[in-house]
Scaffold this motif. Sequence first.
Motif, short mmCIF file in Angstrom:
data_model
loop_
_atom_site.label_atom_id
_atom_site.label_comp_id
_atom_site.label_asym_id
_atom_site.label_seq_id
_atom_site.Cartn_x
_atom_site.Cartn_y
_atom_site.Cartn_z
N SER A 56 0.85 -1.19 0.00
CA SER A 56 0.00 0.00 0.00
C SER A 56 0.89 1.24 0.00
N LYS A 110 -8.49 6.11 0.45
CA LYS A 110 -8.81 4.92 1.22
C LYS A 110 -7.69 4.59 2.21
N ASN A 111 -6.45 4.65 1.76
CA ASN A 111 -5.32 4.35 2.64
C ASN A 111 -5.21 5.38 3.76
N GLU A 113 -7.66 7.25 5.07
CA GLU A 113 -8.75 7.09 6.02
C GLU A 113 -8.49 5.92 6.96
N ARG A 114 -7.96 4.81 6.42
CA ARG A 114 -7.67 3.64 7.24
C ARG A 114 -6.58 3.95 8.27
N GLU A 117 -7.78 6.21 11.23
CA GLU A 117 -8.66 5.55 12.19
C GLU A 117 -7.88 4.97 13.36
N ASN A 118 -6.57 4.83 13.19
CA ASN A 118 -5.73 4.28 14.25
C ASN A 118 -5.14 5.40 15.10
#
Length: 216
Positions: A56, A110-111, A113-114, A117-118
């Motif tokens: 990614s 997308k990457n 946002e992921r 979230e952490n």
Amino acid sequence: MRGKTDTQVTMLTLITADQLVPEDHPIRQIKPIVDKALSELSPTFNQMYSETGRPSIPPEHLLKACLLIALYSVRSERQFCERLHYDLLFKWFLDLNIIDPAFDASTFSKNKERLLENEVARNFLVVILEEARQRKLLSEDHFTVDGTLLEAWASLKSFSPKDGNDAHGTEEKNPSIDFHGEKRTNDTHQSTTDPRRSWPRKDMGRKPNYALPVTC
């Protein structure tokens, strides 16, 4: 004597993005702080990502990109990826080569946002702020930010009553709420996304689309 305009031609040149960024540019003082923070978070990144599968976008690039978006008031991830095609300062800050392609906007979103979230994104900012504080680069004075960024990052919808009695309670992700006639102040409401954020107000005599002063 009038100068001549020459047609651009394709040619090979031995130059790097680092050579094109001025030595006295403020971004050069920021980059070492960011690189140090990312280096300390490297073990965390190793735990977050699998050792197998399709690679990614590196988390270092994603977090650096978020910082550039904030510093340069880039309106969206798509606009950032478009600018990355031609902005050599951006490529230098991300440690990319001049010929490296920009990120695909959909994949980048997308990457990003992921990753956000952490807790790692918050840790990243904490480390940067602490380093900036030690170097005395922070100020307690008020500053101005782009009103559209306020709306996007800590929108008016994120403010809710401090007593927990929210008449607009809803489970929708991005609900349509009518605040007309409702009085909200820093004493009665606070942001659920950033409790320390003050209620934004416009300068007297300025139009709504001007920058908004915010007190830290």
